[in-house]
Motif scaffolding. Sequence first.
Motif, short mmCIF file in Angstrom:
data_model
loop_
_atom_site.label_atom_id
_atom_site.label_comp_id
_atom_site.label_asym_id
_atom_site.label_seq_id
_atom_site.Cartn_x
_atom_site.Cartn_y
_atom_site.Cartn_z
N LEU A 254 1.01 -1.07 -0.12
CA LEU A 254 0.01 0.09 -0.18
C LEU A 254 0.91 1.11 -0.18
CD1 LEU A 254 -2.66 -1.10 2.79
CD2 LEU A 254 -2.89 -1.36 0.34
N VAL A 260 -6.24 4.30 1.26
CA VAL A 260 -6.67 3.30 0.60
C VAL A 260 -7.99 2.76 1.37
CG1 VAL A 260 -6.51 0.84 -0.37
CG2 VAL A 260 -4.46 2.68 -0.19
N ILE A 268 -6.98 -9.22 -1.75
CA ILE A 268 -6.15 -8.82 -2.33
C ILE A 268 -4.87 -9.58 -2.07
CG2 ILE A 268 -4.48 -7.09 -3.02
CD1 ILE A 268 -6.38 -4.96 -1.78
N ILE A 274 -0.91 -1.36 -4.47
CA ILE A 274 -1.90 -0.20 -4.51
C ILE A 274 -1.67 1.26 -4.31
CG2 ILE A 274 -4.51 0.03 -3.52
CD1 ILE A 274 -4.04 -2.91 -4.68
N VAL A 278 -7.26 4.84 -3.52
CA VAL A 278 -7.76 3.92 -3.97
C VAL A 278 -8.86 3.40 -3.25
CG1 VAL A 278 -7.90 1.59 -4.90
CG2 VAL A 278 -5.97 3.10 -5.62
N ILE A 286 -8.52 -8.71 -6.24
CA ILE A 286 -7.31 -8.38 -6.81
C ILE A 286 -6.28 -9.51 -6.81
CG2 ILE A 286 -5.52 -6.82 -7.24
CD1 ILE A 286 -8.33 -5.51 -7.55
N GLU A 291 -1.58 -4.37 -10.24
CA GLU A 291 -1.05 -2.98 -9.69
C GLU A 291 -2.41 -2.12 -9.99
OE1 GLU A 291 2.09 0.52 -9.67
OE2 GLU A 291 2.30 -1.24 -11.12
N ILE A 292 -2.82 -1.55 -8.88
CA ILE A 292 -4.01 -0.43 -9.04
C ILE A 292 -3.16 0.80 -8.88
CG2 ILE A 292 -6.26 0.09 -8.23
CD1 ILE A 292 -6.03 -2.60 -9.22
#
Length: 446
Positions: A254, A260, A268, A274, A278, A286, A291-292
């Motif tokens: 993160l 987040v 996840i 992340i 987000v 996920i 990758e977000i």
Amino acid sequence: MTKQGVALVVLAAGQGSRMQSDLPKVLHRLGGVPLVGHALLAGRGLEPCRVIVVAGHGAEAVTRAVARLDPEARIAIQERQLGTGHAVAQALPLLDGFEGRVVVLYGDTPFVAAETLAALAAHPADVAVLGFEAADPGRYGRLVVKGDDLDRIVEFKDADEATQAITLCNSGVMAVDAGLLRDLVGRLGNDNAAGEYYLTDVVALARAAGRRAAVVTCAEAETLGINTRAELAAAEAAFQARRRAEAVEAGVTLADPATVWFAPDTVIGRDAVIGQNVVFGPGVTIESGAEILPFCHLEGCHVSAGATVGPFARLRPGAELGGGVHVGNFVEVKNSILSEGVKVGHLTYLGDAEIGERSNIGAGTVTCNYDGVGKHRTVIGPDAFIGSDTMLVAPVRIGARAMTGSGSVITQDVPEEALGLGRGRQVNKPGLAARIMQALRDSKVK
């Protein structure tokens, strides 16, 4: 657990006047999910054969929400809110024929763990009550024990000074054998300071009948109830802090944990990354290594390993991203399958679509899926190339290795390896632009 199984009764009838809201208290959201949804999710860990939600204030809205959260749950209506014992009495007709263990939960108490409920349901006592040691007992009901048994529960307003000094407090959650519950609820009275029918009185009634009552304890944090907006905000902060810590512990990166936001069912995989800001709504998975990027909103979607999303992307319910898919900035995907290796760089809407492997979707592409009455699907084959600013008017199919010209409006199928063009022929008018601009300037001066 008993051999007859478990039934779940969730009390969700209260108005919650301290919330200062027209919305029923149990429908205020925590982690993007109504409070009652947290109770239902925890209770589902018991694999109950019956789930009953007792609704009262805002019953229609609560019924609609419960139908979305747990379609198998049934609703009992408490027309007048005359106490927790009265609320359980409204659920009893829906328990006809059931002889197992009944676990009673509260729709505004979202943090009771599934493991705690399992221990409560499995306890051999005829009545098992969930209790906790309170740092500040305040106005909680007190649990009076004798040896290993629970003797009675005393509401704060009915307690004497010695009883108020007890720090073992009542969460309200309990498990009772169904037959015994029917008998005891039918014998409840309302001779108390509030004039209500307390479910807690079943303990003393059970003891008087020679039945055993006991306490199962849990951490005080699990018993947190929501009564005010401030308590809701504190609960949100606690929930998000716990989920962020769990994600990091599980091997998720993160970039800025405090920004987040998780839902209760967010999944996840390890080595996923992340970015900042987000938001995960309900129903997101996920996979490892995805990758977000920052400023994305995801809900009801699945992102496979190696995929990248964002920044500034939105995945809506039904979005399925295969391995290696790239969804870029200002792209929205809804109810669509993007197969392995698909690239959707930017400024695109894909709704009700199926995109084949390795296809490229140009900027400004829109699947025009709604005709004002119904939704229609767009199907794009593998290795297709959709030119920028293509409008795909569904239902329509684009064949494998086909192309569309930039700026096209595609209303008919495009065969494999064909080029689809759907735009007017360009016409140039020499000198016209200069004359138009001069006329506009002259008009402005006048």
